[in-house]
Write an enzyme that holds these catalytic residues in place. Structure first.
Site, PDB file in Angstrom:
ATOM      1  N   LYS A  33      -7.032   0.505  -5.235  1.00  0.00           N
ATOM      2  CA  LYS A  33      -7.369   1.052  -3.916  1.00  0.00           C
ATOM      3  C   LYS A  33      -6.526   2.305  -3.647  1.00  0.00           C
ATOM      4  O   LYS A  33      -5.542   2.557  -4.361  1.00  0.00           O
ATOM      5  CB  LYS A  33      -7.103  -0.006  -2.837  1.00  0.00           C
ATOM      6  CG  LYS A  33      -5.641  -0.445  -2.724  1.00  0.00           C
ATOM      7  CD  LYS A  33      -5.478  -1.641  -1.796  1.00  0.00           C
ATOM      8  CE  LYS A  33      -4.030  -2.091  -1.716  1.00  0.00           C
ATOM      9  NZ  LYS A  33      -3.896  -3.384  -1.003  1.00  0.00           N
ATOM     10  N   ARG A 129      -2.638 -11.675   9.447  1.00  0.00           N
ATOM     11  CA  ARG A 129      -3.230 -10.349   9.505  1.00  0.00           C
ATOM     12  C   ARG A 129      -4.740 -10.474   9.348  1.00  0.00           C
ATOM     13  O   ARG A 129      -5.500 -10.023  10.180  1.00  0.00           O
ATOM     14  CB  ARG A 129      -2.621  -9.477   8.402  1.00  0.00           C
ATOM     15  CG  ARG A 129      -3.042  -8.041   8.419  1.00  0.00           C
ATOM     16  CD  ARG A 129      -2.413  -7.251   7.283  1.00  0.00           C
ATOM     17  NE  ARG A 129      -2.856  -7.703   5.963  1.00  0.00           N
ATOM     18  CZ  ARG A 129      -2.662  -7.039   4.839  1.00  0.00           C
ATOM     19  NH1 ARG A 129      -2.008  -5.899   4.852  1.00  0.00           N
ATOM     20  NH2 ARG A 129      -3.086  -7.518   3.684  1.00  0.00           N
ATOM     21  N   TYR A 250      16.254  24.786   6.914  1.00  0.00           N
ATOM     22  CA  TYR A 250      15.912  24.483   8.303  1.00  0.00           C
ATOM     23  C   TYR A 250      16.966  23.601   8.967  1.00  0.00           C
ATOM     24  O   TYR A 250      17.427  22.619   8.371  1.00  0.00           O
ATOM     25  CB  TYR A 250      14.574  23.742   8.373  1.00  0.00           C
ATOM     26  CG  TYR A 250      13.367  24.632   8.165  1.00  0.00           C
ATOM     27  CD1 TYR A 250      13.096  25.689   9.029  1.00  0.00           C
ATOM     28  CD2 TYR A 250      12.500  24.387   7.112  1.00  0.00           C
ATOM     29  CE1 TYR A 250      11.971  26.489   8.836  1.00  0.00           C
ATOM     30  CE2 TYR A 250      11.374  25.179   6.921  1.00  0.00           C
ATOM     31  CZ  TYR A 250      11.118  26.231   7.780  1.00  0.00           C
ATOM     32  OH  TYR A 250      10.010  27.015   7.590  1.00  0.00           O
ATOM     33  N   MET A 298       8.016  22.536   3.703  1.00  0.00           N
ATOM     34  CA  MET A 298       6.626  22.228   3.357  1.00  0.00           C
ATOM     35  C   MET A 298       6.325  22.471   1.881  1.00  0.00           C
ATOM     36  O   MET A 298       5.662  21.670   1.223  1.00  0.00           O
ATOM     37  CB  MET A 298       5.676  23.061   4.233  1.00  0.00           C
ATOM     38  CG  MET A 298       4.225  22.662   4.069  1.00  0.00           C
ATOM     39  SD  MET A 298       3.100  23.650   5.057  1.00  0.00           S
ATOM     40  CE  MET A 298       3.435  23.087   6.710  1.00  0.00           C
TER      41      MET A 298
HETATM   42  C1  LIG Z   1      -3.086  -4.211  -1.871  1.00  0.00           C
HETATM   43  C2  LIG Z   1      -3.331  -5.649  -2.135  1.00  0.00           C
HETATM   44  C3  LIG Z   1      -2.830  -6.264  -3.290  1.00  0.00           C
HETATM   45  C4  LIG Z   1      -1.880  -5.571  -4.240  1.00  0.00           C
HETATM   46  O1  LIG Z   1      -0.582  -5.671  -3.688  1.00  0.00           O
HETATM   47  P1  LIG Z   1       0.714  -5.164  -4.483  1.00  0.00           P
HETATM   48  O2  LIG Z   1       1.841  -5.563  -3.629  1.00  0.00           O
HETATM   49  O3  LIG Z   1       0.576  -3.689  -4.597  1.00  0.00           O
HETATM   50  O4  LIG Z   1       0.678  -5.830  -5.806  1.00  0.00           O
HETATM   51  C5  LIG Z   1      -3.180  -7.567  -3.539  1.00  0.00           C
HETATM   52  N1  LIG Z   1      -3.967  -8.262  -2.670  1.00  0.00           N
HETATM   53  C6  LIG Z   1      -4.437  -7.716  -1.541  1.00  0.00           C
HETATM   54  C7  LIG Z   1      -5.264  -8.527  -0.624  1.00  0.00           C
HETATM   55  C8  LIG Z   1      -4.119  -6.404  -1.218  1.00  0.00           C
HETATM   56  O5  LIG Z   1      -4.582  -5.866  -0.086  1.00  0.00           O
END
Ligand SMILES: *Cc1c(COP(=O)(O)O)cnc(C)c1O
Length: 353
Positions: A33, A129, A250, A298
Site C-alpha cells: 500500500k 479502530r 534559516y 526545501m
Molecule cells: C499496513 C498494514 C499491515 C502492515 O503493517 P506493518 O507494520 O507495516 O507490517 C498489516 N495489516 C494491516 C491491516 C495493515 O493496515
C-alpha cells in the site's frame, strides 16, 4: 542533473519477504500500500511476483494499478470498499476485500455480483479502530454466508502494539481473536511485521508483512537481519567555511562554536527528508559518519565537513540506507520509518535487481 535519488534494492526486498515468510510459516501477503511505502508499488510487486502468495493494498485504485501492470496474484484491499459500485470491480478483477463494518456488509448484500468474492472478515480484538466486536463476529459470518456473494471467508485482526515486546496487549488481542473465532472455519491472519518478528504465538495461516519488507525493523531490539531496500542519497554541491559565532541557515539555529567547513547538499523537505531533525542528525559522506547542522530547507540541507577534509563538491551523501538506518533518522525526527519512507518524492528513483 540534480544528484538526489532513491536507489531501490529489489534483491533486498526479496530477501526480506523470504525472511518474513520463513519466520512466520504459512503464506504471506506482501503489503505494498501507499506506493509500497514510497518504494514504487508496481516495481516492488513485479520484483516479488515470482514468490509472493499475494499482495495487500489499502484500497481499490491501488489494486487496479497493479492489475493494469499485469500482476495476477491475489490482492487484498485492507480498507475494503467505500461504495457498492466498487464491489463489481472487486469481483471483475478477482480482488479480495476486507469487510470491517456494517455498511460494507449492506453494500455486499444489495449489490449483484458476477461471481462470489473472497472476503477477509476483520475483527476488532482491541485496537478499536476498525473491525467487528467479538460478539458480532458469528452473526456477521452467518450473514456473509447467507448473502450468497461470498466464496471464502478469512478471519483477520490487527495489532495496536505488536512492536512493543514488553506489553501484554498483543497477547490479549490474540486471546480475544481466538475466543471470537473458535467455532468458525477458515484461514486466519493476525501478524503485521511486529508480530512476525516478535510474537510467534500470533502466527497463523497468513502473514501481512509491510515495513519489514522494506528493511526497517519495527522492534526496539533490532536484530539486523533485515536488509534496507531504499538508499536516499545526494551529493555535496558547494562548500564554505564559516567562522566562530556565525549562524547557518534559516532561523540561525546552528551557530558555529569553531571554524566550520559546511557542505551544502541537494536534498530538502520537498524531497521528503524531514524538516524537523535537529543538529547532529546522522548522515554518511563518502561512506564516513557526519552530521546535519542547521535547519533543513526545501531543496537543500547542510552538513558538517570539518572532520572530513577529503570531502568536497561531488561527495556522495547518504541520508538513509545501509550506513544510516532510516530508523535513526526517524528517531531524530520524532516519527517512525514508515512516515519517512512514504514521504519520499521528487527525487529520481532507480531500481537494481
Ligand atoms: C499496513 C498494514 C499491515 C502492515 O503493517 P506493518 O507494520 O507495516 O507490517 C498489516 N495489516 C494491516 C491491516 C495493515 O493496515
Amino acid at each position: 542533473m540534480r544528484p538526489a535519488r532513491a536507489l531501490i534494492d529489489l534483491a533486498a526486498l526479496r530477501h526480506n519477504y523470504r525472511l518474513a515468510r520463513r519466520l512466520h510459516g504459512g503464506r504471506a501477503l506482501a503489503v505494498v500500500k501507499a506506493n509500497a511505502y514510497g518504494h514504487g508499488a508496481v516495481r516492488c510487486a513485479q520484483a516479488l511476483a515470482g514468490e509472493a502468495d499475494g499482495f495487500a493494498v489499502a484500497f481499490l485504485e491501488e489494486a487496479l494499478e497493479l492489475r493494469a501492470a499485469g500482476l495476477r496474484q491475489p490482492i487484498l484491499l485492507l480498507e475494503g470498499v467505500f461504495a457498492a459500485e466498487e464491489l463489481a470491480e472487486v469481483a471483475r478483477h478477482g480482488l479480495w476485500t476486507v469487510i470491517h463494518h456494517e455498511a460494507q456488509i449492506e453494500m455486499l448484500e444489495r449489490t449483484p455480483l458476477a461471481a462470489p468474492i473472497h472476503v477477509w472478515l476483520k475483527i476488532n480484538s482491541g485496537m478499536n479502530r476498525a473491525g467487528f466486536l467479538p460478539a458480532a463476529v458469528e452473526p456477521v459470518w452467518q450473514r456473509l454466508q447467507a448473502s450468497g456473494k461470498v466464496a471464502d471467508i478469512t478471519l483477520m485482526t490487527h495489532f495496536a502494539r505488536a512492536d512493543e515486546p514488553q506489553v501484554i496487549t498483543t497477547e490479549e488481542q490474540v486471546a480475544r481473536f481466538d475466543a471470537a473465532t473458535a467455532h468458525l472455519p477458515g484461514a486466519r491472519s493476525l501478524s503485521n511485521s511486529g508480530a512476525i518478528l516478535g510474537w510467534p504465538r500470533a502466527h497463523r495461516d497468513w502473514a501481512r508483512p509491510g515495513i519489514l519488507l522494506y528493511g526497517a525493523d519495527p522492534m526496539p531490539e533490532e536484530k539486523h537481519v533485515l536488509q534496507p531496500v531504499m538508499t536516499l542519497e545526494s551529493a555535496v554541491m558547494a562548500v564554505r567555511e564559516i567562522g566562530t559565532g556565525e549562524a547557518l541557515g534559516y532561523g540561525g539555529r546552528f551557530v558555529a562554536g569553531r571554524p566550520t567547513r559546511v557542505g551544502l547538499v541537494a536534498m530538502g523537505y520537498a524531497d521528503g527528508y524531514p524538516r524537523v531533525v535537529p543538529d547532529g542528525t546522522p548522515v554518511a559522506v563518502d561512506g564516513r559518519p557526519a552530521r546535519i547542522i542547521g535547519r533543513v530547507s526545501m531543496d537543500m540541507l547542510t552538513v558538517d565537513l570539518s572532520e572530513l577534509p577529503d570531502a568536497g563538491i561531488g561527495s556522495r551523501v547518504e541520508l538513509w540506507g545501509r550506513q544510516v538506518a532510516v530508523n535513526r533518522v526517524a528517531q531524530a525526527a520524532g516519527t517512525i520509518a514508515y512516515e519517512l519512507l512514504c514521504n519520499v518524492k521528487r527525487v529520481r528513483f532507480s531500481y537494481s535487481d
